[in-house]
Design an enzyme around this catalytic site. Structure first.
Site, PDB file in Angstrom:
ATOM      1  N   SER A 183       0.923  -1.205  -0.132  1.00 59.73           N
ATOM      2  CA  SER A 183      -0.075   0.027   0.055  1.00 59.73           C
ATOM      3  C   SER A 183       0.794   1.282  -0.110  1.00 59.73           C
ATOM      4  O   SER A 183       1.995   1.202   0.382  1.00 59.73           O
ATOM      5  CB  SER A 183      -0.949   0.103   1.404  1.00 59.73           C
ATOM      6  OG  SER A 183      -1.453  -1.317   1.434  1.00 59.73           O
TER       7      SER A 183
HETATM    8  N1  SAM Z   1      -0.534  -3.618   3.944  1.00 65.12           N
HETATM    9  C1  SAM Z   1       0.025  -4.683   3.149  1.00 65.12           C
HETATM   10  C2  SAM Z   1       1.677  -4.266   2.797  1.00 65.12           C
HETATM   11  O1  SAM Z   1       1.916  -3.577   3.515  1.00 65.12           O
HETATM   12  O2  SAM Z   1       2.125  -4.760   1.937  1.00 65.12           O
HETATM   13  C3  SAM Z   1      -0.454  -4.548   1.563  1.00 65.12           C
HETATM   14  C4  SAM Z   1      -1.790  -5.309   1.609  1.00 65.12           C
HETATM   15  S1  SAM Z   1      -2.570  -5.495  -0.036  1.00 65.12           S
HETATM   16  C5  SAM Z   1      -2.877  -3.956  -0.554  1.00 65.12           C
HETATM   17  C6  SAM Z   1      -3.831  -6.501   0.280  1.00 65.12           C
HETATM   18  C7  SAM Z   1      -3.438  -8.228   0.577  1.00 65.12           C
HETATM   19  O3  SAM Z   1      -4.789  -8.622   0.801  1.00 65.12           O
HETATM   20  C8  SAM Z   1      -3.078  -8.754  -0.754  1.00 65.12           C
HETATM   21  O4  SAM Z   1      -2.035  -9.471  -0.092  1.00 65.12           O
HETATM   22  C9  SAM Z   1      -4.170  -9.709  -0.900  1.00 65.12           C
HETATM   23  O5  SAM Z   1      -3.897 -11.174  -1.265  1.00 65.12           O
HETATM   24  C10 SAM Z   1      -4.727  -9.890   0.508  1.00 65.12           C
HETATM   25  N2  SAM Z   1      -6.317 -10.607   0.558  1.00 65.12           N
HETATM   26  C11 SAM Z   1      -7.222 -10.241  -0.169  1.00 65.12           C
HETATM   27  N3  SAM Z   1      -8.434 -10.782   0.075  1.00 65.12           N
HETATM   28  C12 SAM Z   1      -7.980 -11.254   1.353  1.00 65.12           C
HETATM   29  C13 SAM Z   1      -8.692 -12.305   2.309  1.00 65.12           C
HETATM   30  N4  SAM Z   1      -9.890 -12.378   2.079  1.00 65.12           N
HETATM   31  N5  SAM Z   1      -8.069 -12.783   3.335  1.00 65.12           N
HETATM   32  C14 SAM Z   1      -6.795 -12.452   3.408  1.00 65.12           C
HETATM   33  N6  SAM Z   1      -5.950 -11.802   2.696  1.00 65.12           N
HETATM   34  C15 SAM Z   1      -6.450 -11.093   1.748  1.00 65.12           C
END
Ligand code: SAM
Length: 239
Positions: free
Chosen positions: A86
Site C-alpha cells: 500500500s
Molecule cells: N498492507 C500490505 C503491505 O504493507 O504490503 C498490503 C496489503 S495488499 C494492498 C492486500 C492484501 O490482501 C493482498 O496481499 C491480498 O492477497 C490480501 N487479501 C485479499 N483478500 C484477502 C482475504 N480474504 N484474506 C486474506 N488476505 C486477503
C-alpha cells in the site's frame, strides 16, 4: 535528521523497541525515508509513535529488488500475484487512526508484503496477520523474522472471516477493499475496539473507522477519506 542516539532515546520513551536487525538497515535509503516522513507530516500525520516507527522500518526490503529505489515514493507498488504494497501515506493514516499505545492485540487482514505488519508489530503488543496467498505470507514471515520481530503470528486463509481461534482483538486493520463491514470481524473486535477498513466497490472506496459500541453488536462509523485498495476476496468480501 535527528542523531540516531536521540531517535533511539525517543523510541524508548514512546515504548517502541527498535531491534538491532532493524538498526542494521538504518543507513540504507535514510534520506528517502526522511523525505517520506516529511511528506506525511505536511499532510497532517501527528502521532509521534507512527512517525518514529516509519522512520525506522526499512520499506525497501519489502518490495521486489528491481524496484527498491522506488520504495519511498508515495504510491503503491507491485509485490507479485497481482497484489500491491500500500501507499505509505495511507499506511501512516490507517495506523494513526488505530490509536495504538503499545498494549493492543491487533488483527491485520491482508499481510501482503509484511511492511505494515512490521509497523504494527513495533507499535502494539501482539499482531495476528492473515493472508490469502501462501507465498506472500511465507515471504512476509521471512522478512519479519529477519528484522528480529517476534510478536507476530502468521495465518493463511480467508481473512474476511477473521481469525476466530485467536480472537478477540483490540484493533483490526483491513488492507483490502470490502463491500461492507464483514460480520465476523465485528464479532471478533472487543467492545470499544477500533477497525480500519476501506469500504466501497471495486473501483473506489472510503477509508472508514469503525468503533464497536460497548455491550452490543453495533458500531459507529467515521469516514476518513477516499482511497483505492485491491479487493478483499472471500466469503464476506467480493467472493
Ligand atoms: N498492507 C500490505 C503491505 O504493507 O504490503 C498490503 C496489503 S495488499 C494492498 C492486500 C492484501 O490482501 C493482498 O496481499 C491480498 O492477497 C490480501 N487479501 C485479499 N483478500 C484477502 C482475504 N480474504 N484474506 C486474506 N488476505 C486477503
Amino acid at each position: 535528521m535527528q542523531r540516531l542516539e536521540d531517535l533511539l532515546k525517543k523510541a524508548q520513551e514512546l515504548k517502541i523497541t527498535i531491534t538491532k536487525e532493524i538498526l542494521n538497515h538504518f543507513e540504507e535509503y535514510k534520506y528517502e525515508r526522511e523525505k517520506m516522513i516529511e511528506l506525511f507530516v505536511s499532510r497532517g500525520i501527528k502521532d509521534q509513535r507512527v512517525i518514529l516507527a516509519m522512520l525506522f522500518v526499512p520499506r525497501h526490503i519489502f518490495v521486489p529488488r528491481n524496484i527498491q529505489h522506488l520504495a519511498y515514493e508515495d504510491k503503491p507498488l507491485p509485490i507479485g500475484f497481482g497484489q500491491t504494497i500500500s501507499q505509505p501515506y495511507i499506511i501512516a493514516l490507517m495506523t494513526e487512526n488505530l490509536e495504538l499505545k503499545g498494549e493492543e492485540r491487533v488483527l491485520e487482514v491482508g499481510t501482503g508484503s509484511g511492511y505494515h505488519t512490521a509497523i504494527l508489530s513495533l507499535l502494539s503488543k501482539e499482531v495476528v496477520t492473515i493472508e490469502f496467498i501462501s507465498s506472500l505470507s511465507d515471504s512476509a514471515k521471512e522478512k519479519i523474522s529477519l528484522l528480529g520481530l517476534n510478536n507476530v503470528s502468521f495465518v493463511v486463509g480467508d481473512g474476511s472471516c477473521g481469525v476466530e481461534f485467536l480472537a478477540p482483538y483490540d484493533r483490526i486493520c483491513v488492507s483490502a477493499a470490502s463491500p461492507s463491514v464483514p460480520e465476523p470481524l465485528i464479532h471478533q473486535l472487543k467492545d470499544n475496539g477500533i477497525m480500519l477498513i476501506p469500504i466501497g466497490d471495486e473501483e473506489e472506496q472510503i477509508l472508514s473507522k469503525i468503533i464497536k459500541v460497548e455491550n452490543g453488536k453495533g458500531y459507529e462509523k467515521q469516514e476518513i477519506c477516499p482511497c483505492k485498495f485491491v479487493k478483499l476476496k472471500g466469503k464476506y468480501g467480493f467472493g
